[in-house]
Design an enzyme around this catalytic site. Structure first.
Site, mmCIF file in Angstrom:
data_model
loop_
_atom_site.group_PDB
_atom_site.id
_atom_site.type_symbol
_atom_site.label_atom_id
_atom_site.label_comp_id
_atom_site.label_asym_id
_atom_site.label_seq_id
_atom_site.Cartn_x
_atom_site.Cartn_y
_atom_site.Cartn_z
ATOM 1 N N LYS A 271 36.628 41.664 46.026
ATOM 2 C CA LYS A 271 37.791 41.107 46.136
ATOM 3 C C LYS A 271 39.369 41.830 46.330
ATOM 4 C CE LYS A 271 39.311 37.806 42.421
ATOM 5 N NZ LYS A 271 37.917 38.650 41.244
ATOM 6 N N SER B 283 44.024 42.110 35.376
ATOM 7 C CA SER B 283 43.208 43.252 34.117
ATOM 8 C C SER B 283 42.005 43.825 35.446
ATOM 9 C CB SER B 283 43.012 43.193 33.238
ATOM 10 O OG SER B 283 42.888 41.898 32.566
ATOM 11 N N GLU C 110 30.366 27.749 37.738
ATOM 12 C CA GLU C 110 31.134 28.483 37.079
ATOM 13 C C GLU C 110 30.866 28.508 35.641
ATOM 14 O OE1 GLU C 110 35.425 25.754 37.230
ATOM 15 O OE2 GLU C 110 34.003 24.206 36.083
ATOM 16 N N GLY D 261 33.965 27.633 31.022
ATOM 17 C CA GLY D 261 34.789 27.141 31.472
ATOM 18 C C GLY D 261 34.963 26.608 32.716
ATOM 19 N N ASP E 60 36.681 24.320 34.355
ATOM 20 C CA ASP E 60 37.466 23.232 34.846
ATOM 21 C C ASP E 60 37.502 23.195 35.795
ATOM 22 O OD1 ASP E 60 38.204 26.439 34.701
ATOM 23 O OD2 ASP E 60 39.398 25.592 36.259
ATOM 24 N N SER F 268 29.324 38.526 43.612
ATOM 25 C CA SER F 268 30.534 38.743 43.811
ATOM 26 C C SER F 268 30.297 40.018 43.214
ATOM 27 C CB SER F 268 31.161 37.676 43.090
ATOM 28 O OG SER F 268 30.980 37.577 41.675
HETATM 29 C C1 LIG Z 1 37.466 37.270 40.955
HETATM 30 C C2 LIG Z 1 35.794 37.222 40.541
HETATM 31 C C3 LIG Z 1 35.215 35.577 40.645
HETATM 32 C C4 LIG Z 1 35.850 34.392 40.919
HETATM 33 O O1 LIG Z 1 36.601 34.356 42.273
HETATM 34 P P1 LIG Z 1 37.464 33.486 42.469
HETATM 35 O O2 LIG Z 1 38.396 33.689 44.214
HETATM 36 O O3 LIG Z 1 38.363 33.438 40.991
HETATM 37 O O4 LIG Z 1 36.971 32.235 42.366
HETATM 38 C C5 LIG Z 1 33.780 35.790 40.676
HETATM 39 N N1 LIG Z 1 33.841 37.120 40.330
HETATM 40 C C6 LIG Z 1 33.691 38.435 40.348
HETATM 41 C C7 LIG Z 1 32.970 39.826 40.215
HETATM 42 C C8 LIG Z 1 35.519 38.911 40.667
HETATM 43 O O5 LIG Z 1 35.886 39.692 40.089
#
Ligand SMILES: *Cc1c(COP(=O)(O)O)cnc(C)c1O
Length: 321
Positions: A54, A79, A205, A209, A211, A305
């Protein structure tokens, strides 16, 4: 329809991130390759600054502010990892940041956000509407509200991770990406379509969830209640007005995995690769493992991620299964 971001904007974002975000490592695992009969390339955003991809989208969005926007600063409601990403990016760029968080947010998250220098404004989840509060603050103080996924600069920033991955590995046959609101998946798809056109792209996903999967099948954005899942980074209720059309155009399919499969992924990363990965960060790998014969003999990219999980929670998830 609004202008959708393009791969050129991912390239521009990569230029802005240079020297600020880490070029995270791409790790291999012989055990994974042998067990699933494929060649895995893990893009490790758990090693990114503040522990998740992010930071890329947040930093790209904030670095495009004009001088007046910079003086007033940025505001976000979250959060999770987006809050810390905005806080760190704002500090890095020398601008103020306000993060709107619930009064019952974990103390560690409040402390981490304040630790990055942001002002935390608390709201009561049961009586107050955080979006209305954030909008009022942004009007009063002239601060720019940056949403966690549905923003072209956020999407372009998130796309830089897979750009780096494919630059490092060469073309891939399949790519598995964690999916919440779709910022990471749609940005990743821009890069994969440009750099490895034959690559199959999957968003993944939590089962509870789904969606995004429903939306892809229905051809419109489907809204759901906040899902109950250990993947707290993917508890989004719907895709966005930018992320949905990009996903519809560029993503081959959206897959789902169970919480139990996520815990198996966490165990594999800890035991075999000596990495702490948060539950949401295991979505892509869990789906790749379940893909079986369809990835045999192939070059498979997996985006990990993030790695932000409280160690007590990490231990209890692993010992409960
Ligand atoms: C925010 C997040 C996601 C999902 O990312 P999106 O851009 O909302 O699809 C996946 N893994 C982690 C660790 C995140 O912080």
């Amino acid at each position: 329809m609004q202008n959708l971001p393009t791969y050129d904007e991912v390239v521009a974002a990569a230029g802005r991130l240079d020297g600020h975000a880490h070029r995270t490592p791409v790790l291999r695992s012989r055990t994974a390759d042998e067990r699933w009969g494929a060649s895995f390339f893990f893009k490790c955003e758990n090693f990114q600054r503040m522990g998740a991809f992010k930071f890329r989208g947040a930093f790209n969005a904030l670095s495009k502010f004009d001088p007046a926007q910079r003086r007033a600063g940025a505001i976000a409601f979250s959060s999770g990892n987006h809050a810390q990403a905005i806080a760190l990016a704002a500090r890095e760029l020398g601008m103020p940041a306000v993060i709107v968080m619930p009064t019952d947010a974990p103390a560690a998250k409040l402390a981490a956000t304040r630790g990055y220098g942001a002002e935390v404004v608390l709201y009561d989840r049961f009586t107050e509407d955080r979006e209305a509060l954030a909008r009022r603050l942004s009007e009063e103080r002239g601060m720019t509200l940056i949403p966690p996924y549905d923003h072209p600069d956020v999407i372009a920033g998130q796309g830089t991770a897979v750009k780096e991955l494919i630059e490092d590995t060469g073309p891939l046959d399949a790519l598995f990406v964690c999916l919440g609101g779709g910022g990471l998946t749609s940005g990743s798809a821009l890069s994969a379509r440009a750099l490895s056109p034959g690559c199959r792209i999957y968003g993944v996903e939590p089962e509870a969830g789904n969606d995004g999967q429903q939306s892809l099948r229905a051809g419109r954005i489907v809204h759901i209640e906040t899902p109950r899942t250990i993947a707290d980074g993917a508890q989004t209720q719907h895709l966005g007005n930018y992320t949905f059309p990009l996903i519809q155009r560029d993503v081959d399919d959206i897959l789902t995995v169970s919480d139990a499969q996520l815990v198996e992924g966490m165990r594999f990363f800890a035991e075999r690769m000596k990495m702490v990965v948060e539950p949401t960060g295991c979505l892509g790998f869990a789906a790749a493992c379940a893909a079986g014969a369809s990835i045999a003999g192939q070059r498979v990219g997996v985006v990990i991620s993030g790695g932000n999980v409280d160690l007590q929670r990490f231990a209890s998830l692993l010992s409960a299964s």
